[in-house]
Design a protein around this motif. Structure first.
Motif, short mmCIF file in Angstrom:
data_model
loop_
_atom_site.label_atom_id
_atom_site.label_comp_id
_atom_site.label_asym_id
_atom_site.label_seq_id
_atom_site.Cartn_x
_atom_site.Cartn_y
_atom_site.Cartn_z
N GLY A 18 61.39 49.30 79.87
CA GLY A 18 61.26 50.21 78.81
C GLY A 18 61.77 51.47 79.15
O GLY A 18 62.61 52.01 78.10
N ASN A 19 61.68 51.95 80.29
CA ASN A 19 62.41 53.32 80.38
C ASN A 19 63.68 53.39 80.43
O ASN A 19 64.49 54.32 79.94
CB ASN A 19 61.86 53.89 82.00
CG ASN A 19 60.37 53.94 82.37
OD1 ASN A 19 59.84 53.74 83.12
ND2 ASN A 19 59.62 54.51 81.17
N TYR A 20 64.49 52.06 81.03
CA TYR A 20 65.97 52.10 80.93
C TYR A 20 66.17 52.02 79.65
O TYR A 20 67.26 52.54 79.23
CB TYR A 20 66.11 50.69 81.75
CG TYR A 20 67.64 50.23 81.83
CD1 TYR A 20 68.61 51.22 82.28
CD2 TYR A 20 68.24 49.44 81.21
CE1 TYR A 20 69.98 50.77 82.33
CE2 TYR A 20 69.62 49.11 80.87
CZ TYR A 20 70.52 49.93 81.46
OH TYR A 20 71.73 49.66 81.33
N ALA A 40 67.94 43.70 74.06
CA ALA A 40 68.14 45.15 74.41
C ALA A 40 69.21 44.92 75.45
O ALA A 40 69.96 46.18 75.84
CB ALA A 40 66.70 45.63 75.15
N PHE A 41 69.40 44.17 76.18
CA PHE A 41 70.31 43.68 77.26
C PHE A 41 71.64 42.96 77.06
O PHE A 41 72.79 43.34 77.77
CB PHE A 41 69.79 43.26 78.58
CG PHE A 41 68.85 44.00 79.16
CD1 PHE A 41 69.40 44.87 80.35
CD2 PHE A 41 67.65 44.16 78.85
CE1 PHE A 41 68.22 45.78 80.95
CE2 PHE A 41 66.85 45.09 79.56
CZ PHE A 41 67.04 45.92 80.39
N ALA A 42 71.58 42.26 75.92
CA ALA A 42 72.78 41.09 75.79
C ALA A 42 73.71 41.67 74.80
O ALA A 42 73.39 42.65 73.98
CB ALA A 42 72.16 39.69 75.25
N SER A 43 74.83 41.08 74.68
CA SER A 43 75.92 41.46 73.87
C SER A 43 75.44 40.91 72.23
O SER A 43 74.61 40.08 72.34
CB SER A 43 77.19 40.74 74.16
OG SER A 43 77.22 39.41 74.03
N ASP A 44 76.20 41.67 71.23
CA ASP A 44 75.81 40.72 69.83
C ASP A 44 76.00 39.55 69.87
O ASP A 44 75.32 38.66 69.05
CB ASP A 44 76.64 41.68 68.84
CG ASP A 44 76.21 43.20 68.55
OD1 ASP A 44 75.25 43.41 69.30
OD2 ASP A 44 77.21 43.87 68.30
N THR A 83 58.40 39.11 71.88
CA THR A 83 58.87 39.84 73.23
C THR A 83 60.01 39.48 74.04
O THR A 83 60.75 40.23 74.39
CB THR A 83 57.67 40.04 74.12
OG1 THR A 83 56.39 40.72 73.47
CG2 THR A 83 57.91 40.87 75.24
N LEU A 84 60.25 37.99 74.23
CA LEU A 84 61.27 37.70 75.07
C LEU A 84 62.72 37.95 74.08
O LEU A 84 63.32 38.48 74.95
CB LEU A 84 61.02 36.04 74.94
CG LEU A 84 60.07 35.52 76.22
CD1 LEU A 84 59.82 34.11 75.84
CD2 LEU A 84 60.21 35.96 77.52
N PHE A 85 62.48 37.69 73.21
CA PHE A 85 63.85 38.07 72.08
C PHE A 85 64.08 39.46 72.37
O PHE A 85 65.33 39.88 72.39
CB PHE A 85 63.67 37.44 70.81
CG PHE A 85 65.07 37.50 70.18
CD1 PHE A 85 65.79 36.64 70.19
CD2 PHE A 85 65.07 38.72 69.30
CE1 PHE A 85 67.27 36.44 69.57
CE2 PHE A 85 66.41 38.72 68.19
CZ PHE A 85 67.47 37.62 68.69
#
Length: 340
Positions: A22-24, A256-260, A249-251
């Motif tokens: 979450g901080n990241y 937050a990390f994956a490409s569009d 939450t998983l999605f």
């Protein structure tokens, strides 16, 4: 032709915990991207004086300072452009905090959210003393935060909504000082709240926070990362049943990390009824791949605290050069200048 003055942006990182996902997403990633902007003069500091308000465990504070510094460096903070330092390395900040304390109305501090919340807790608990357990550190926190900001005349201060009041207080103190001592000594800072910054959910579906003990540490070892991802709370829908990605939450963490493109593909898998076990495995694989290289850099940095110390000392020297010049002017303004 005169060069255009860079916009000064300042961010403090409280050193009381281990950085998590979450901080990241909410703070570290956008700040590191900003550190690479040649048109911005960024100040990033470890707010270790602030940490003492909440934490009286010296080992925890010391460990957190090292972990947070290593995290920012491992993720690519540009310390040639940005000024990266420890708050405790700048004694000038404490001196400025005293100057500001002497112009700050106590009534202003009485209205601070953190102080009011602590008083309310005492009243709800039936304590006769509404200030029970409240330290001067907690009460005067906004003054120290104002000193952090005004020391470098920051134009913009990225904050969460809960910190907007503190920026308004810093503006109040800056304006009061300028008025009393008849000069434009301080720039009035502006709070910047990024509406696009996402607040990640934790293992239990609430906001990811060390207060809830529901975090996923950013650089936790691979096996522990898999274990934590598998603990993320999901509903009871079976494989083959369509699932709603929004609010999951998983999605959310995956997005937050994956490409569009990958997010769109995962959304389709939810519509097709992906099983929760498969969704968790895919999230783990994506996170592990994304974090593998910085995790290696982080582990190497943690084994070399001398290097981290040298980076912070270099940053402190750059910060102190500006702070010392500012304090010389401010001392003269209030009547504490040299005789000759």
């Amino acid at each position: 032709m005169q060069a255009t003055q860079k916009t000064r942006v300042l961010t403090g990182i409280t050193t009381t915990g281990t950085p998590h996902l979450g901080n990241y997403v909410g703070a570290i990633k956008p700040a590191i991207e900003a550190s690479q902007d040649p048109n911005v003069q960024s100040f990033y500091f470890l707010a270790d004086y602030h940490a003492l308000i909440k934490c009286q465990d010296p080992e925890r504070v010391q460990a957190s300072r090292l972990e947070i510094a290593a995290t920012w460096l491992a993720l690519g903070l540009d310390t040639d452009n940005a000024i990266f330092y420890r708050q405790s390395d700048l004694i000038e900040v404490q001196e400025l905090a005293w100057f500001l304390s002497c112009v700050c109305a106590k009534g202003l501090m009485n209205r601070a959210h953190a102080y009011k919340a602590a008083v309310a807790e005492n009243e709800e608990a039936g304590n006769q003393d509404p200030d029970r357990g409240i330290t001067m550190g907690l009460f005067g926190y906004p003054v120290l935060m104002a000193a952090d900001i005004l020391m470098f005349n920051a134009h913009k201060v990225p904050v969460g909504r809960d910190q907007i009041q503190h920026i308004e207080m810093a503006r109040d103190m800056a304006g009061r000082f300028n008025h009393l001592f008849k000069g434009e000594y301080f720039t009035l800072p502006e709070a910047v709240v990024d509406q696009k910054v996402e607040v990640l959910k934790g293992l239990d579906g609430r906001k990811m926070s060390k207060s809830y003990n529901n975090t996923i540490p950013l650089f936790t070892p691979e096996k522990k990362l898999l274990k934590l991802v598998r603990k993320i709370k999901t509903n009871s829908l079976e494989p083959g049943e369509p699932k709603d990605p929004d609010g999951c939450t998983l999605f959310q963490i995956y997005s937050a990390f994956a490409s569009d493109q990958d997010v769109a593909a995962m959304r389709q898998q939810y519509a097709d009824g992906i099983g929760w076990g498969d969704a968790k495995n895919q999230l783990f694989d994506y996170l592990n791949t994304h974090l593998e290289a910085p995790r290696e850099r982080y582990n190497a940095l943690m084994e070399d605290p001398g290097y981290i110390e040298s980076v912070l000392q270099k940053g402190a020297e750059r910060a102190r050069e500006q702070a010392a010049a500012s304090m010389e002017k401010l001392r003269a303004a209030v009547g504490l200048g040299r005789f000759v």
